[in-house]
Design an enzyme around this catalytic site. Structure first.
Site, short mmCIF file in Angstrom:
data_model
loop_
_atom_site.label_atom_id
_atom_site.label_comp_id
_atom_site.label_asym_id
_atom_site.label_seq_id
_atom_site.Cartn_x
_atom_site.Cartn_y
_atom_site.Cartn_z
CG MET A 1 33.54 62.73 98.95
SD MET A 1 32.56 64.44 99.24
CE MET A 1 30.90 63.81 99.13
CG HIS B 1 26.04 64.48 93.14
ND1 HIS B 1 26.98 64.08 92.25
CD2 HIS B 1 26.71 65.06 94.21
CE1 HIS B 1 28.20 64.16 93.17
NE2 HIS B 1 27.99 64.56 93.89
CG ASP C 1 27.52 65.01 97.76
OD1 ASP C 1 28.48 64.86 97.08
OD2 ASP C 1 26.76 66.00 97.41
CG HIS D 1 31.13 62.64 95.27
ND1 HIS D 1 31.11 63.94 95.62
CD2 HIS D 1 32.55 62.22 95.14
CE1 HIS D 1 32.34 64.46 95.56
NE2 HIS D 1 33.01 63.42 95.59
CG MET E 1 30.51 63.45 103.17
SD MET E 1 30.23 65.18 103.61
CE MET E 1 29.66 66.02 101.98
CG ASP F 1 30.43 67.81 93.47
OD1 ASP F 1 29.56 68.72 93.72
OD2 ASP F 1 30.48 66.76 94.02
CG MET G 1 35.93 67.11 94.24
SD MET G 1 34.09 67.06 94.42
CE MET G 1 33.72 68.30 95.57
CB SER H 1 24.36 68.03 95.58
OG SER H 1 24.75 67.51 96.98
C1 DX5 Z 1 30.82 68.56 98.48
C2 DX5 Z 1 29.95 67.69 97.56
C3 DX5 Z 1 29.16 68.56 96.73
C4 DX5 Z 1 28.44 69.36 97.26
C5 DX5 Z 1 27.95 70.57 96.43
O1 DX5 Z 1 31.52 67.62 99.33
O2 DX5 Z 1 30.60 66.57 96.80
O3 DX5 Z 1 28.44 67.65 95.90
O4 DX5 Z 1 26.98 69.10 97.94
O5 DX5 Z 1 27.21 71.65 97.02
P1 DX5 Z 1 27.47 73.01 96.20
O6 DX5 Z 1 26.88 72.88 95.15
O7 DX5 Z 1 26.43 73.86 97.27
O8 DX5 Z 1 28.79 73.42 96.21
ZN ZN Z 2 29.26 65.55 95.50
#
Ligand code: DX5
Ligand code: ZN
Length: 214
Positions: free
Chosen positions: A65, A30, A32, A63, A34, A173, A135, A6
């Site tokens: 969110m 990956h 993320d 991903h 948000m 994840d 998750m 990530s």
């Molecule tokens: C959380 C993300 C994850 C996060 C994982 O909202 O979706 O992808 O970056 O990070 P670690 O591996 O540090 O938990």
């Molecule tokens: Zn993620």
């Protein structure tokens, strides 16, 4: 297992060298995304993805969110994103339509759930989703502690997929590292997302290999 580091945990001052390392060592990349509304945090957006996309040597795994995930599918596809997931909690009754829209754009469609959503809520989408994202922390922040009940959720989904002869992948994840990778594989995980464990490791490439072989 495949490993999708990530980028959220990467060194943002040196994304160039982080991308080179991922190009050599990772399976997926990956991303993320948000929005500060679906989750209480904001990560990065299209200006960063624009910069990364031309140098990405491995499939990008977005991903989302965000609320209204359907707003972004087209732009992500245009950037060459291959895997695109969004949250069932965000899409609600539009979930089936969102999965189809992602596939119509030529991407693989993923359906994500937070730890407080019963895993059975994914079952109606077996046959519609190309992969499921369980998750193992609450979406929003990197560096949280792995929730061990996630292993049972993975196993329950795996059993359901097998009973239906469905080949959808299971991605996990949040809080993934060497202390839980082998258990995740045994439970039926196909792809692990790993942020902190990879980017805070002394040797990120070796950590990716170790997770892959766990
Ligand atoms: C959380 C993300 C994850 C996060 C994982 O909202 O979706 O992808 O970056 O990070 P670690 O591996 O540090 O938990
Ligand atoms: Zn993620």
């Amino acid at each position: 297992m495949l490993v999708a580091p990530s980028l959220l945990a990467a060194d943002f001052l040196h994304l160039d060298s982080e991308m080179q390392m991922l190009g050599q060592s990772s399976d997926w990349i990956h991303l993320d995304i948000m929005d500060g509304t679906f989750v209480p945090n904001i990560s990065f957006g299209f200006s960063v993805i624009d910069a990364l996309a031309p140098v990405a040597k491995k499939p990008m795994d977005a991903h989302l969110m965000v609320v209204h995930p359907e707003r972004w599918f087209e732009r992500l596809a245009a950037k060459g994103v291959e895997y695109c997931s969004f949250h069932l909690e965000a899409a609600g009754r539009s979930t089936g339509r969102c999965l189809q829209a992602i596939k119509d754009l030529g991407m693989k469609a993923g359906l994500a759930i937070n730890p407080d959503v019963p895993v059975q809520k994914l079952f109606p989408y077996i046959g519609k989703a190309d992969y499921f994202l369980i998750m193992s922390v609450f979406a929003g922040f990197g560096g949280q502690k792995f929730i061990y009940e996630s292993l049972d959720r993975v196993a329950a989904l795996k059993a359901e997929l097998e009973s239906r002869g469905n080949k959808a992948l299971i991605e996990v994840d949040g809080g993934v590292g060497m202390s839980n990778a082998a258990a995740l594989r045994e439970a039926g995980t196909d792809v692990v997302v790993a942020g902190s464990s990879v980017f805070k490791a002394e040797n990120p490439s070796e950590m990716i290999s170790a997770l892959r072989g766990a």
